[in-house]
Write a protein that holds these residues in place. Structure first.
Motif, mmCIF file in Angstrom:
data_model
loop_
_atom_site.group_PDB
_atom_site.id
_atom_site.type_symbol
_atom_site.label_atom_id
_atom_site.label_comp_id
_atom_site.label_asym_id
_atom_site.label_seq_id
_atom_site.Cartn_x
_atom_site.Cartn_y
_atom_site.Cartn_z
ATOM 1 N N ALA A 137 -29.300 22.688 24.721
ATOM 2 C CA ALA A 137 -29.607 22.208 23.397
ATOM 3 C C ALA A 137 -28.437 21.520 22.842
ATOM 4 O O ALA A 137 -28.671 20.058 22.176
ATOM 5 N N VAL A 138 -27.512 21.946 22.768
ATOM 6 C CA VAL A 138 -26.284 21.592 22.126
ATOM 7 C C VAL A 138 -25.772 20.327 22.634
ATOM 8 O O VAL A 138 -25.281 19.345 22.144
ATOM 9 N N ILE A 139 -25.646 20.434 24.254
ATOM 10 C CA ILE A 139 -25.162 19.307 24.908
ATOM 11 C C ILE A 139 -26.048 18.154 24.888
ATOM 12 O O ILE A 139 -25.521 17.158 24.787
ATOM 13 N N ASP A 140 -27.533 18.317 24.806
ATOM 14 C CA ASP A 140 -28.373 17.131 24.701
ATOM 15 C C ASP A 140 -28.114 16.617 23.411
ATOM 16 O O ASP A 140 -28.135 15.433 23.355
ATOM 17 N N ALA A 141 -28.000 17.317 22.356
ATOM 18 C CA ALA A 141 -27.868 16.692 20.850
ATOM 19 C C ALA A 141 -26.617 15.751 20.726
ATOM 20 O O ALA A 141 -26.641 14.899 20.338
ATOM 21 N N VAL A 142 -25.404 16.600 21.625
ATOM 22 C CA VAL A 142 -24.172 15.625 21.462
ATOM 23 C C VAL A 142 -24.333 14.361 22.200
ATOM 24 O O VAL A 142 -23.831 13.290 21.820
ATOM 25 N N LEU A 143 -25.003 14.465 23.385
ATOM 26 C CA LEU A 143 -25.137 13.372 24.256
ATOM 27 C C LEU A 143 -26.177 12.324 23.305
ATOM 28 O O LEU A 143 -25.810 11.017 23.455
ATOM 29 N N MET A 144 -27.293 12.751 22.802
ATOM 30 C CA MET A 144 -28.175 11.957 22.060
ATOM 31 C C MET A 144 -27.552 11.298 20.924
ATOM 32 O O MET A 144 -27.521 10.017 20.460
ATOM 33 N N TRP A 145 -26.613 11.968 20.105
ATOM 34 C CA TRP A 145 -25.836 11.387 19.137
ATOM 35 C C TRP A 145 -25.013 10.331 19.400
ATOM 36 O O TRP A 145 -24.751 9.263 18.656
ATOM 37 N N ARG A 146 -24.298 10.502 20.639
ATOM 38 C CA ARG A 146 -23.295 9.538 21.098
ATOM 39 C C ARG A 146 -23.994 8.279 21.383
ATOM 40 O O ARG A 146 -23.600 7.041 21.064
ATOM 41 N N ARG A 147 -25.267 8.107 21.908
ATOM 42 C CA ARG A 147 -25.996 7.264 22.113
ATOM 43 C C ARG A 147 -26.451 6.415 21.043
ATOM 44 O O ARG A 147 -26.567 5.222 20.695
ATOM 45 N N ILE A 148 -27.054 7.342 19.951
ATOM 46 C CA ILE A 148 -27.506 6.699 18.789
ATOM 47 C C ILE A 148 -26.327 6.031 18.145
ATOM 48 O O ILE A 148 -26.511 4.838 17.488
ATOM 49 N N LYS A 149 -25.149 6.657 17.913
ATOM 50 C CA LYS A 149 -23.986 5.956 17.351
ATOM 51 C C LYS A 149 -23.737 4.606 17.941
ATOM 52 O O LYS A 149 -23.572 3.804 17.035
ATOM 53 N N SER A 150 -23.671 4.464 19.187
ATOM 54 C CA SER A 150 -23.175 3.490 19.487
ATOM 55 C C SER A 150 -24.212 2.305 19.475
ATOM 56 O O SER A 150 -23.908 1.096 19.232
ATOM 57 N N ARG A 151 -25.682 2.540 19.596
ATOM 58 C CA ARG A 151 -26.509 1.676 19.191
ATOM 59 C C ARG A 151 -26.712 1.295 17.682
ATOM 60 O O ARG A 151 -26.926 0.225 17.460
ATOM 61 N N LEU A 152 -26.227 2.066 16.796
ATOM 62 C CA LEU A 152 -26.183 1.828 15.513
ATOM 63 C C LEU A 152 -25.324 0.865 15.193
ATOM 64 O O LEU A 152 -25.137 -0.099 14.471
ATOM 65 N N ILE A 153 -23.974 1.087 15.820
ATOM 66 C CA ILE A 153 -22.951 0.358 15.562
ATOM 67 C C ILE A 153 -23.109 -0.991 16.317
ATOM 68 O O ILE A 153 -22.717 -2.208 15.678
ATOM 69 N N ALA A 154 -23.817 -1.254 17.375
ATOM 70 C CA ALA A 154 -24.181 -2.418 18.013
ATOM 71 C C ALA A 154 -25.085 -3.311 16.887
ATOM 72 O O ALA A 154 -25.190 -4.451 16.742
ATOM 73 N N LYS A 155 -25.945 -2.450 16.128
ATOM 74 C CA LYS A 155 -27.029 -3.303 15.617
ATOM 75 C C LYS A 155 -26.532 -3.511 13.918
ATOM 76 O O LYS A 155 -26.729 -4.436 13.292
ATOM 77 N N PHE A 156 -26.039 -2.433 13.397
ATOM 78 C CA PHE A 156 -25.591 -2.472 11.993
ATOM 79 C C PHE A 156 -23.950 -3.020 11.820
ATOM 80 O O PHE A 156 -23.590 -3.056 10.646
ATOM 81 N N GLY A 157 -23.523 -2.967 12.950
ATOM 82 C CA GLY A 157 -21.937 -3.218 12.632
ATOM 83 C C GLY A 157 -21.244 -2.005 12.329
ATOM 84 O O GLY A 157 -21.577 -0.650 12.675
ATOM 85 N N ALA A 158 -19.902 -2.000 12.303
ATOM 86 C CA ALA A 158 -18.953 -0.950 12.371
ATOM 87 C C ALA A 158 -19.332 -0.045 11.099
ATOM 88 O O ALA A 158 -18.864 1.201 11.227
ATOM 89 N N SER A 159 -19.632 -0.596 9.932
ATOM 90 C CA SER A 159 -19.914 0.283 8.850
ATOM 91 C C SER A 159 -21.413 0.803 8.800
ATOM 92 O O SER A 159 -21.900 1.071 7.828
ATOM 93 N N GLY A 160 -22.309 0.621 10.068
ATOM 94 C CA GLY A 160 -23.472 1.071 10.104
ATOM 95 C C GLY A 160 -23.786 2.359 10.308
ATOM 96 O O GLY A 160 -25.004 2.978 10.461
ATOM 97 N N VAL A 161 -22.691 3.149 10.297
ATOM 98 C CA VAL A 161 -23.171 4.595 10.367
ATOM 99 C C VAL A 161 -22.784 5.615 9.189
ATOM 100 O O VAL A 161 -21.518 5.817 9.019
ATOM 101 N N PRO A 162 -23.554 5.687 8.448
ATOM 102 C CA PRO A 162 -23.397 6.418 6.871
ATOM 103 C C PRO A 162 -22.963 7.752 7.174
ATOM 104 O O PRO A 162 -23.326 8.157 8.207
ATOM 105 N N SER A 163 -22.243 8.524 6.184
ATOM 106 C CA SER A 163 -22.005 9.673 6.420
ATOM 107 C C SER A 163 -23.255 10.686 6.277
ATOM 108 O O SER A 163 -24.276 10.260 5.635
#
Length: 193
Positions: A137-163
């Motif tokens: 489950a932890v490995i799945d969550a890490v891989l999921m977050w990496r995909r989400i983060k790359s898509r957030l940056i692609a859609k909202f720009g470099a500042s598209g990932v709030p803390s």
């Protein structure tokens, strides 16, 4: 009738017109001081019981709007932790996929039942299921977050990932889909673009 004048045509027409016209004001303009006095309210209500009741009513209305927004996904009335286009994107992405974290809770109930058996195979199964499932489950969550983060940056720009959104995504992925709040607004497989 002795000292009255004859009515003219204008007087007769004025009497024939109805006084209450639709769309007209039909009353004199109120004085400014009367209007201001009607609007005036104390900043602090002197009666504490009334103030408490007013505050309680406002809180209830706010919570009702928030509960409704949690069901419908209305961004205007969501709590601050769920507002914003990035968080909506994360919710939609997590809700569109199957996560290993979703099945952790039901399997842990099975593991709990197995732990009552005192046989060696049951204890080994408990050990393997508990730690193996958590690791997967932890490995799945890490891989999921990496995909989400790359898509957030692609859609909202470099500042598209709030803390704070990493844990927001992971915690949502570990909840059973029917219990997630705000309720899922997308079907499985309908990934956001």
């Amino acid at each position: 009738m002795l000292f009255t004048r004859k009515k003219t045509l204008n007087d007769e027409l004025a009497d024939a017109v109805p006084q209450d016209r639709p769309g007209a004001k039909n009353k004199p303009t109120p004085k400014r001081r009367d209007q201001e006095a009607a609007r005036r309210q104390p900043l602090v209500v002197t009666d504490r019981k009334v103030a408490k009741d007013i505050e309680k009513q406002k809180r209830r209305e706010g919570m009702a709007k928030q509960r409704q927004a949690m069901v419908t996904g209305d961004d205007a009335n969501l709590p601050v932790r769920d507002k914003g286009p990035q968080r909506r994107f994360i919710r939609d992405y997590v809700d569109a996929r199957w996560s290993v974290g979703e099945v952790v809770l039901p399997i842990m109930v099975l593991v709990l039942a197995l732990s009552f058996l005192k046989t060696s195979w049951a204890l080994m199964a408990v050990f393997v299921l508990t730690y193996g499932l958590i690791a997967v489950a932890v490995i799945d969550a890490v891989l999921m977050w990496r995909r989400i983060k790359s898509r957030l940056i692609a859609k909202f720009g470099a500042s598209g990932v709030p803390s704070g959104v990493t844990m927001y995504a992971v915690m949502r992925a570990f909840q059973l889909r029917p219990t997630r709040m705000p309720k899922p607004q997308v079907k499985r497989g309908d990934y956001p673009s």
